[in-house]
Design a protein around this motif. Structure first.
Motif, mmCIF file in Angstrom:
data_model
loop_
_atom_site.group_PDB
_atom_site.id
_atom_site.type_symbol
_atom_site.label_atom_id
_atom_site.label_comp_id
_atom_site.label_asym_id
_atom_site.label_seq_id
_atom_site.Cartn_x
_atom_site.Cartn_y
_atom_site.Cartn_z
ATOM 1 N N HIS A 203 8.034 -9.461 -22.395
ATOM 2 C CA HIS A 203 6.780 -9.120 -21.719
ATOM 3 C C HIS A 203 5.618 -9.148 -22.707
ATOM 4 O O HIS A 203 4.546 -9.698 -22.414
ATOM 5 C CB HIS A 203 6.915 -7.737 -21.081
ATOM 6 C CG HIS A 203 5.694 -7.297 -20.326
ATOM 7 N ND1 HIS A 203 5.044 -8.111 -19.424
ATOM 8 C CD2 HIS A 203 5.004 -6.118 -20.339
ATOM 9 C CE1 HIS A 203 4.022 -7.457 -18.896
ATOM 10 N NE2 HIS A 203 3.976 -6.258 -19.449
ATOM 11 N N MET B 284 6.653 -8.030 -13.448
ATOM 12 C CA MET B 284 7.363 -7.639 -14.673
ATOM 13 C C MET B 284 7.400 -6.115 -14.824
ATOM 14 O O MET B 284 8.427 -5.545 -15.198
ATOM 15 C CB MET B 284 6.693 -8.271 -15.893
ATOM 16 C CG MET B 284 7.385 -7.962 -17.198
ATOM 17 S SD MET B 284 8.873 -8.922 -17.472
ATOM 18 C CE MET B 284 8.151 -10.491 -17.944
ATOM 19 N N GLU B 285 6.284 -5.455 -14.522
ATOM 20 C CA GLU B 285 6.237 -4.003 -14.663
ATOM 21 C C GLU B 285 7.257 -3.329 -13.748
ATOM 22 O O GLU B 285 7.837 -2.290 -14.106
ATOM 23 C CB GLU B 285 4.830 -3.489 -14.355
ATOM 24 C CG GLU B 285 3.782 -3.861 -15.400
ATOM 25 C CD GLU B 285 4.031 -3.207 -16.748
ATOM 26 O OE1 GLU B 285 4.870 -2.280 -16.826
ATOM 27 O OE2 GLU B 285 3.396 -3.622 -17.727
ATOM 28 N N THR C 283 13.558 -7.229 -22.638
ATOM 29 C CA THR C 283 12.557 -7.493 -21.613
ATOM 30 C C THR C 283 11.174 -7.020 -22.048
ATOM 31 O O THR C 283 10.164 -7.682 -21.786
ATOM 32 C CB THR C 283 12.964 -6.819 -20.284
ATOM 33 O OG1 THR C 283 14.300 -7.210 -19.953
ATOM 34 C CG2 THR C 283 12.045 -7.249 -19.144
ATOM 35 N N GLU C 284 11.117 -5.884 -22.730
ATOM 36 C CA GLU C 284 9.826 -5.420 -23.260
ATOM 37 C C GLU C 284 9.276 -6.408 -24.284
ATOM 38 O O GLU C 284 8.068 -6.683 -24.315
ATOM 39 C CB GLU C 284 9.993 -4.037 -23.887
ATOM 40 C CG GLU C 284 10.178 -2.920 -22.872
ATOM 41 C CD GLU C 284 10.498 -1.587 -23.514
ATOM 42 O OE1 GLU C 284 10.270 -0.555 -22.862
ATOM 43 O OE2 GLU C 284 10.993 -1.578 -24.669
ATOM 44 N N GLU D 234 2.489 -11.736 -22.506
ATOM 45 C CA GLU D 234 1.124 -11.211 -22.446
ATOM 46 C C GLU D 234 0.317 -11.634 -23.677
ATOM 47 O O GLU D 234 -0.904 -11.787 -23.606
ATOM 48 C CB GLU D 234 1.157 -9.685 -22.353
ATOM 49 C CG GLU D 234 1.714 -9.148 -21.042
ATOM 50 C CD GLU D 234 0.800 -9.442 -19.866
ATOM 51 O OE1 GLU D 234 -0.398 -9.127 -19.950
ATOM 52 O OE2 GLU D 234 1.298 -10.000 -18.861
ATOM 53 N N THR E 297 11.478 -14.883 -16.054
ATOM 54 C CA THR E 297 11.952 -13.632 -16.647
ATOM 55 C C THR E 297 12.257 -12.579 -15.582
ATOM 56 O O THR E 297 13.267 -11.869 -15.666
ATOM 57 C CB THR E 297 10.905 -13.089 -17.639
ATOM 58 O OG1 THR E 297 10.631 -14.092 -18.637
ATOM 59 C CG2 THR E 297 11.402 -11.838 -18.329
ATOM 60 N N GLY F 94 6.777 -15.758 -16.642
ATOM 61 C CA GLY F 94 6.982 -14.455 -16.027
ATOM 62 C C GLY F 94 7.881 -14.540 -14.811
ATOM 63 O O GLY F 94 8.736 -13.666 -14.592
#
Length: 230
Positions: free
Chosen positions: A36, A1-2, A32-33, A40, A54, A51
């Motif tokens: 995420h 994701m990062e 997306t942020e 999390e 996404t 994840g």
């Protein structure tokens, strides 16, 4: 994701602010942020599975941008945004909705199928994750419209943008994506039929995107009663 977030942030730094792709990228980076953070934070029962979906979803958009930047042929659903990204008669909200249309209408279905293959499961196993991702998108849609609307003085009934954006619905696009994913999964053992359907889906979503990017005249503020009677 990062990794996908880093690529979107890099695009945000490099693209001119008024570029149509930059407008959509800012919207999608926020989405997306948010996803995420929710993954999390435990909003999804299976963070690894959510994840994976996404990330596969985001990579399809980033791949299309990369293809366009390198002069390669991008999917039909993305071409209108790349072709009209600097048109002076297109408003920021149109760019945002055209990008969302391409990504939800075409990319999401293919990302679901790819995630099912990778995790050896049927779409039904991902339905909860799909719904949660969709709920996040729908919740952000109203904010997107408010942020990118041209302003209260322009939101007249006769303003073409009011009619144009009212003709498209994220909820309907999301429902269509789920139906397309299920059909593609059913056709997975018939690659020719699956390919034909995917090509048709791509072209149809591209046509909608081209309509959303119809150049519109910039409306002028209506005169006040005093000005009109002067």
């Amino acid at each position: 994701m990062e990794a996908v977030l880093a690529r979107m942030r890099d695009l945000d730094r490099r693209l001119p602010p008024h570029d149509g792709v930059a407008v959509f990228n800012r919207v999608y980076l926020t989405v997306t942020e948010t996803l995420h953070g929710r993954i999390e934070g435990g909003a999804f029962p299976d963070p690894r599975r959510a994840g994976d979906l996404t990330v596969r979803f985001a990579r399809r958009y980033l791949s299309a941008v990369e293809s366009a930047a390198e002069g390669r042929r991008s999917p039909a659903c993305w071409r209108p945004l790349f072709q009209y990204r600097r048109h002076p008669g297109i408003r920021p909200l149109q760019y945002a909705l055209a990008g969302i249309n391409a990504h939800i209408g075409h990319d999401l279905a293919l990302a679901v199928v790819a995630s099912c293959r990778a995790q050896d499961c049927s779409p039904g196993a991902l339905e909860g994750d799909f719904d949660r991702v969709g709920d996040t998108l729908v919740a952000l849609e109203e904010r997107i419209r408010e942020d990118l609307m041209p302003g209260p003085d322009l939101l007249e009934v006769a303003d073409p943008v009011t009619h144009l954006i009212g003709s498209w619905s994220l909820q309907r696009a999301r429902d269509g994506a789920w139906a397309a994913a299920r059909l593609l999964w059913t056709l997975r053992r018939s690659p020719d039929l699956a390919g034909e359907f995917t090509e048709s889906l791509d072209a149809g979503v591209g046509l909608v995107g081209r309509c959303l990017l119809t150049p519109l005249p910039v409306p002028h503020p209506r005169p006040s009663c005093r000005t009109a009677l002067a």
